[in-house]
Scaffold this motif. Structure first.
Motif, PDB file in Angstrom:
ATOM      1  N   ARG A 182      56.177  23.240 -29.430  1.00  0.00           N
ATOM      2  CA  ARG A 182      54.864  23.021 -30.040  1.00  0.00           C
ATOM      3  C   ARG A 182      54.099  21.883 -29.371  1.00  0.00           C
ATOM      4  N   GLY A 183      54.847  20.893 -28.882  1.00  0.00           N
ATOM      5  CA  GLY A 183      54.180  19.773 -28.215  1.00  0.00           C
ATOM      6  C   GLY A 183      53.474  20.200 -26.949  1.00  0.00           C
ATOM      7  N   SER A 185      52.165  23.273 -26.328  1.00  0.00           N
ATOM      8  CA  SER A 185      50.943  23.973 -26.721  1.00  0.00           C
ATOM      9  C   SER A 185      49.897  23.016 -27.264  1.00  0.00           C
ATOM     10  N   ALA A 186      50.342  22.016 -28.027  1.00  0.00           N
ATOM     11  CA  ALA A 186      49.397  21.046 -28.595  1.00  0.00           C
ATOM     12  C   ALA A 186      48.720  20.232 -27.499  1.00  0.00           C
ATOM     13  N   ARG A 189      46.160  22.486 -25.751  1.00  0.00           N
ATOM     14  CA  ARG A 189      45.023  22.689 -26.653  1.00  0.00           C
ATOM     15  C   ARG A 189      44.157  21.435 -26.732  1.00  0.00           C
ATOM     16  N   ALA A 190      44.770  20.258 -26.684  1.00  0.00           N
ATOM     17  CA  ALA A 190      44.004  19.016 -26.710  1.00  0.00           C
ATOM     18  C   ALA A 190      43.106  18.897 -25.483  1.00  0.00           C
ATOM     19  N   VAL A 242      45.830  28.493 -27.697  1.00  0.00           N
ATOM     20  CA  VAL A 242      45.327  27.241 -27.126  1.00  0.00           C
ATOM     21  C   VAL A 242      43.838  27.366 -26.793  1.00  0.00           C
TER      22      VAL A 242
END
Length: 279
Positions: A182-183, A185-186, A189-190, A242
């Motif tokens: 998840r990190g 993808s996060a 996305r950021a 994302v």
């Protein structure tokens, strides 16, 4: 006996170039300033004939059915997975920008407003890909930090984008960025969100082409066609999320979303081309 002049003293003192209609001036600027065009860069590879014989790679993909079944999947090589490789800059002169304030503004509006900017978004960066055409027909390239290389004022002038968002698989994420799950993808996305923060306030975006590079598909060509990547099929639907921050953009004249499912691409395309309804 002097002939009466129909122009005012202010008009008579202006540059002959500035006396021309703006349409003619822009036509003249076009022959001088840097511009983008399309070029089939595949033709410039010495190994083009050999590369053509390698039409696809092979990938092992585990189906998400709980039965541990594997299947072989054909995937396209790197040159067909990224968009914007055919966008090249014809190098021109920017000496005109130093002649007067009016000419400067008219020229930078053309440089940034009419040309196509190729942007590569990864877990740790947002890069402007600058590829230029040499007289020898070679196309060298280099990248720059997009948000740092240009001034904020000029960033607001850009109207045409080709954007590649790279979502790598967990294995590559751990190797390159020491981050997965998840990190990973996060983080991607950021970076997309940071870019959208700019695009959402740019008036009148003309062209927006967004391509998601799926990390489950190798970007390295293997002429032998051997297996080179193992990735769960379920990550395909997760990785495309994302791109969700792009839903904040609206009013784009022409949008194209690729590298995602047909349903997701159509929904995002409708969102970015929609007209905002006043509250």
């Amino acid at each position: 006996m002097h002939e009466a002049s129909s122009s005012s003293p202010e008009q008579a003192s202006r540059s002959p170039l500035l006396r021309l209609p703006i349409e003619l001036r822009r036509h003249i600027y076009h022959y001088v300033l840097p511009t983008t065009s399309t070029c089939d860069v595949r033709l410039q590879r010495k190994d083009f004939e050999q590369a053509e014989r390698s039409e696809y790679n092979l990938t092992f993909v585990r189906e998400n059915l709980g039965n541990g079944v594997w299947k072989m999947q054909k995937t396209q090589p790197k040159t067909d997975r990224e968009t914007g490789n055919d966008i090249v800059w014809q190098r021109g002169s920017i000496g005109l920008l130093a002649t007067s304030h009016q000419i400067h503004e008219e020229c930078v509006d053309m440089i940034y407003g009419e040309n196509v900017f190729v942007i590569d978004v990864a877990f740790d960066s947002i890069k402007f890909r600058y590829r230029w055409l040499l007289p020898s027909n070679l196309t060298p390239s280099r990248t720059y930090s997009f948000l740092d290389h240009f001034s904020q004022r000029n960033l607001m002038r850009i109207r045409n984008y080709v954007i590649n968002v790279e979502h790598v698989d967990d294995y590559t994420g751990m190797i390159k960025f020491n981050c997965g799950g998840r990190g990973l993808s996060a983080g991607i996305r950021a970076q997309v969100q940071t870019l959208v923060d700019l695009l959402s306030v740019v008036p009148c975006l003309h062209r927006l082409q967004i391509h998601l590079i799926d990390g489950a598909i190798s970007r390295v060509r293997f002429p032998s066609g051997r297996v080179h990547r193992v990735q769960d099929e379920k990550n395909y639907s997760q990785s495309q999320t994302v791109l969700d921050p792009f839903h904040r953009i609206y009013g784009v004249r022409k949008a194209e979303i690729t590298g995602v499912s047909a349903e997701y691409g159509e929904a995002l395309g409708r969102a970015v081309t929609a007209t905002r309804v006043p509250a």
